[in-house]
Enzyme design. Structure first.
Site, PDB file in Angstrom:
ATOM      1  N   ILE A  91      18.874  -4.766   5.839  1.00 33.59           N
ATOM      2  CA  ILE A  91      19.832  -4.233   4.480  1.00 33.59           C
ATOM      3  C   ILE A  91      21.342  -4.395   5.128  1.00 33.59           C
ATOM      4  O   ILE A  91      21.745  -4.268   6.132  1.00 33.59           O
ATOM      5  CB  ILE A  91      19.651  -2.809   4.174  1.00 33.59           C
ATOM      6  CG1 ILE A  91      18.218  -2.581   3.818  1.00 33.59           C
ATOM      7  CG2 ILE A  91      20.614  -2.302   3.325  1.00 33.59           C
ATOM      8  CD1 ILE A  91      17.803  -2.967   2.264  1.00 33.59           C
ATOM      9  N   SER A 106       0.970  -1.193   0.099  1.00 35.51           N
ATOM     10  CA  SER A 106      -0.037   0.048   0.031  1.00 35.51           C
ATOM     11  C   SER A 106       0.906   1.375  -0.003  1.00 35.51           C
ATOM     12  O   SER A 106       0.592   2.388  -0.623  1.00 35.51           O
ATOM     13  CB  SER A 106      -1.064   0.151   1.216  1.00 35.51           C
ATOM     14  OG  SER A 106      -0.351   0.235   2.416  1.00 35.51           O
ATOM     15  N   HIS A 114       8.619   2.865   9.243  1.00 36.07           N
ATOM     16  CA  HIS A 114       8.152   1.962  10.279  1.00 36.07           C
ATOM     17  C   HIS A 114       7.212   2.176  11.169  1.00 36.07           C
ATOM     18  O   HIS A 114       7.000   3.248  11.453  1.00 36.07           O
ATOM     19  CB  HIS A 114       9.521   1.768  11.265  1.00 36.07           C
ATOM     20  CG  HIS A 114       9.259   0.465  12.235  1.00 36.07           C
ATOM     21  ND1 HIS A 114       9.441  -0.991  11.788  1.00 36.07           N
ATOM     22  CD2 HIS A 114       8.983   0.638  13.473  1.00 36.07           C
ATOM     23  CE1 HIS A 114       9.243  -1.629  12.947  1.00 36.07           C
ATOM     24  NE2 HIS A 114       8.992  -0.698  13.938  1.00 36.07           N
TER      25      HIS A 114
HETATM   26  C1  GAR Z   1       4.148  -0.799   6.917  1.00 37.79           C
HETATM   27  O1  GAR Z   1       3.303  -0.507   7.983  1.00 37.79           O
HETATM   28  C2  GAR Z   1       5.425  -0.512   6.999  1.00 37.79           C
HETATM   29  O2  GAR Z   1       5.349   0.549   8.000  1.00 37.79           O
HETATM   30  C3  GAR Z   1       5.938  -1.756   7.682  1.00 37.79           C
HETATM   31  O3  GAR Z   1       5.463  -2.681   7.094  1.00 37.79           O
HETATM   32  C4  GAR Z   1       4.141  -2.359   6.405  1.00 37.79           C
HETATM   33  C5  GAR Z   1       3.967  -2.629   5.021  1.00 37.79           C
HETATM   34  O4  GAR Z   1       2.794  -2.208   4.547  1.00 37.79           O
HETATM   35  N1  GAR Z   1       7.151  -1.777   7.858  1.00 37.79           N
HETATM   36  C6  GAR Z   1       8.012  -2.503   8.687  1.00 37.79           C
HETATM   37  O5  GAR Z   1       7.465  -3.277   9.666  1.00 37.79           O
HETATM   38  C7  GAR Z   1       9.519  -2.369   8.561  1.00 37.79           C
HETATM   39  N2  GAR Z   1      10.195  -2.826  10.057  1.00 37.79           N
HETATM   40  P1  GAR Z   1       2.442  -1.872   2.997  1.00 37.79           P
HETATM   41  O6  GAR Z   1       2.890  -3.148   2.271  1.00 37.79           O
HETATM   42  O7  GAR Z   1       1.020  -2.000   2.771  1.00 37.79           O
HETATM   43  O8  GAR Z   1       3.119  -0.704   2.370  1.00 37.79           O
END
Ligand code: GAR
Length: 183
Positions: free
Chosen positions: A89, A13, A105
């Site tokens: 990374i 998203s 995050h």
């Molecule tokens: C998001 O909430 C992002 O902040 C998190 O994964 C989700 C991805 O949502 N990232 C982490 O937790 C990184 N440690 P999306 O695939 O719908 O963009």
């Protein structure tokens, strides 16, 4: 106009929010480490080239990242934006893109780093969580913070409702930070 790459592992998203926003950047590549992830279908629909890797096909992290680095260089990507990329990374990418890798995050870091940050905050009883955007270093969700926005956990909240509000904040905050960094 800067060339950027977005790395994602899941739903995508945030990837779609960036791809459909009016930004001064061209998304040259989606890099995905999860064959079959929903984000790949989003990239296809939006006409953005996607490269899908299975890290298990490589002997180690360095070999995996060398392959990605070759593809990033071919695409002339100048910045990397992580958008739900659930992998550390390593030094290969960190050294090549020092100061040019940004992560989002879903917590107010340094609170709740790592996986499942939204549900960890929800079940911990805190009254506020939020979103952090930061430069990536060798740690897990560490590195200099660029922007944060708080999201209240409301009485009677559900995890799903909280997740939805956090994602709304993420999409807006990531685009405004991206515009600022790339201007
Ligand atoms: C998001 O909430 C992002 O902040 C998190 O994964 C989700 C991805 O949502 N990232 C982490 O937790 C990184 N440690 P999306 O695939 O719908 O963009």
């Amino acid at each position: 106009m800067k060339n950027i790459a977005i790395f994602a592992s899941g739903n995508g998203s945030n990837f779609e929010a960036i791809a459909t926003a009016n930004i001064n950047a061209k998304i040259k590549l989606l890099i995905c480490d999860k064959p079959g992830a929903t984000v790949i279908a989003r990239a296809e629909r939006l006409g953005i080239p996607a490269l899908i890797y299975n890290p298990k096909d490589y002997p180690n992290r360095a070999a995996y990242e060398e392959q990605i680095l070759t593809n990033l260089k071919d695409a002339e990507a100048e910045y990397i934006f992580l958008a739900g990329y659930m992998r550390i990374i390593g030094s290969t990418l960190l050294e090549a893109y020092e100061g040019r890798i940004i992560n989002i995050h879903p917590s107010l870091l340094p609170e709740f780093p790592g996986l499942d940050a939204i549900s960890k905050a929800f079940s911990s009883g805190v009254k506020q969580t939020g979103v952090t955007i930061h430069y990536v270093d060798a740690g897990v969700d560490t590195g200099p913070i660029i922007a944060q926005e708080a999201v209240d956990i409301l009485p009677g909240d559900t995890l799903e409702a909280l997740e939805a509000r956090i994602h709304q904040v993420e999409h807006k905050l990531y685009i405004s930070v991206l515009k600022e960094i790339l201007k």
